[in-house]
Design a protein around this motif. Structure first.
Motif, short mmCIF file in Angstrom:
data_model
loop_
_atom_site.label_atom_id
_atom_site.label_comp_id
_atom_site.label_asym_id
_atom_site.label_seq_id
_atom_site.Cartn_x
_atom_site.Cartn_y
_atom_site.Cartn_z
N GLN A 142 43.96 -43.93 3.84
CA GLN A 142 45.09 -44.80 3.75
C GLN A 142 44.93 -46.36 2.79
O GLN A 142 44.92 -46.63 1.67
CB GLN A 142 46.06 -45.82 4.82
N ASP A 143 43.68 -47.00 3.30
CA ASP A 143 42.88 -47.71 2.78
C ASP A 143 42.33 -47.59 0.57
O ASP A 143 42.82 -48.43 0.22
CB ASP A 143 41.12 -47.61 3.22
N ILE A 144 42.23 -46.56 0.77
CA ILE A 144 41.57 -45.77 -0.35
C ILE A 144 43.16 -45.76 -1.38
O ILE A 144 43.08 -46.39 -2.24
CB ILE A 144 40.97 -44.84 0.02
N LYS A 145 44.11 -45.28 -1.07
CA LYS A 145 44.93 -45.13 -2.05
C LYS A 145 45.48 -46.77 -1.68
O LYS A 145 46.42 -46.65 -2.97
CB LYS A 145 45.97 -44.40 -0.78
N LEU A 146 45.59 -47.69 -1.05
CA LEU A 146 46.48 -48.76 -0.93
C LEU A 146 45.26 -49.54 -2.04
O LEU A 146 45.44 -50.22 -2.82
CB LEU A 146 46.89 -49.38 0.62
#
Length: 388
Positions: free
Chosen positions: A377-381
């Motif tokens: 999720q961090d990568i996507k954000l």
């Protein structure tokens, strides 16, 4: 507690020195001859060694030579009651830290030991810094492209061949140049870098070749250029495709004749420089457009090294991610962070037009904005935000 070894065949001197140095809070060991001392040094670590010169069987200078082989970085202080200038000079030439005559002066002994220990600390710190610098220029990756690049560096580094490094922005061309210098015979000499794109065309010649006082309005004193400053070492001409044609002509002459002339001067100065150049431009096209000299291109490109784009070595992403996480956390004084497997998989989906530079920025952003573990999720954000 610093460890000191005393080598002397006279028991009274051994014991006196041991008592004095023990009182000064040193951990002291003694040896009555050279052979015993060499065995002790082979089995133990010492910070300073005091060695008498006049000893039976093996004299102090012979012991010094042996110590240089097995513990070359340990300072050795030679002592003698039969010394003279020639003996002292020979001892220093053979690697001794200092030479002290008998009868021994206590203050001289203590000061010399302190200076020797200070030198040993500096040598240790220098080694640590060199290891850090060396690690900074490690080529991280196990892909076929990186293995081929490393193999090429190993082959060409020990030679003096000129090298042209090509590749897109952010791939690590500067890192390759540093690595070549590190593995070359010129490693103890200067590595001087010039970013040809960052210097105005009217100043590039002065930057490269230096200038004489009064050669132009702001030339208030004589100044050496990068060619002179890198004499004996390596000159890295980064972004050479942005260099003016006038400067190119002078660089060509310097490469052909190993001589340069400062701006405003007429004296020829010999230089011994290995030139490594790098560019993100297609120099073949620049030659057709009349923006780059073909003869200079052939002078520079004895060896051509192409640094692969990150999109050509995506299998190195996991290693690079962990590498940059460790480095950035250390630089920021943060506890080490981890990265989830699905986060790695998400990183593999990105298009890295900015290459390694962009990838490092992404990891730094994730460390700052993410939690203890970097998640998918961090990568996507955050990975796509403000990308170079």
């Amino acid at each position: 507690m610093s460890k000191i070894l005393i080598i002397d065949d006279e028991r009274s001197i051994r014991n006196t020195l041991k008592d004095i140095l023990s009182y000064e809070n040193y951990q002291v060991s003694v040896a009555e001859n050279g052979m015993e001392a060499i065995k002790m040094v082979g089995a133990n670590e010492f910070d300073v060694i005091l060695c008498d010169i006049k000893m039976p069987e093996m004299d102090g200078l012979e012991v010094l030579e042996k110590l240089q082989e097995i513990a070359f970085d340990v300072p050795v202080i030679m002592i003698s009651g039969h010394g003279n200038i020639d003996t002292a000079v020979e001892a220093i030439k053979k690697g001794a830290f200092d030479f002290i005559e008998k009868p021994l002066d206590l203050n001289r002994i203590l000061i010399t030991i302190k200076n020797a220990l200070d030198k040993a600390v500096l040598l240790t710190e220098t080694k640590v810094l060199k290891r850090k610098v060396s690690k900074k220029y490690d080529m991280i990756g196990e892909s076929k492209a990186i293995k081929e690049l490393n193999d090429m560096i190993e082959k060409v580094a020990p030679t003096d061949a000129r090298i042209l490094i090509t590749g897109p922005n952010g791939t690590g061309k500067e890192l390759v140049a540093h690595r070549i210098h590190e593995k070359s015979n010129r490693v103890k000499q200067p590595f001087v870098e010039v970013n040809c794109a960052a210097i105005p065309s009217e100043l590039i010649e002065s930057e490269l070749f230096g200038h004489e006082k009064g050669s132009f309005t702001s030339a208030h004193k004589q100044r050496k250029g990068k060619f002179e400053l890198s004499d004996g070492g390596t000159l890295f001409l980064d972004e050479i495709g942005d260099m003016s044609l006038s400067a190119q002509a002078k660089v060509l002459r310097a490469l052909q004749e190993s001589k340069i002339t400062r701006v405003g001067g007429d004296k020829e100065i010999k230089v011994n420089v290995r030139v490594i150049a790098a560019t993100n431009k297609n120099l073949a096209e620049e030659i057709v457009l009349g923006k780059f000299r073909e003869d200079l291109y052939h002078r520079l490109s004895v060896i051509l090294i192409k640094v692969p784009a990150l999109n050509e070595r995506l299998e190195d992403i996991p290693l690079l991610a962990h590498h940059f996480i460790d480095i950035i956390c250390s630089e920021m004084g943060l506890p080490p962070k981890s990265i989830a497997e699905d986060a790695i998989a998400e990183l593999l989906k990105l298009d890295y037009t900015g290459n390694i530079r962009e990838f490092r920025n992404i990891i730094e952003r994730l460390i700052i904005l993410g939690d203890k573990e970097i998640t998918q999720q961090d990568i996507k954000l955050y990975a796509g935000a403000n990308r170079d």
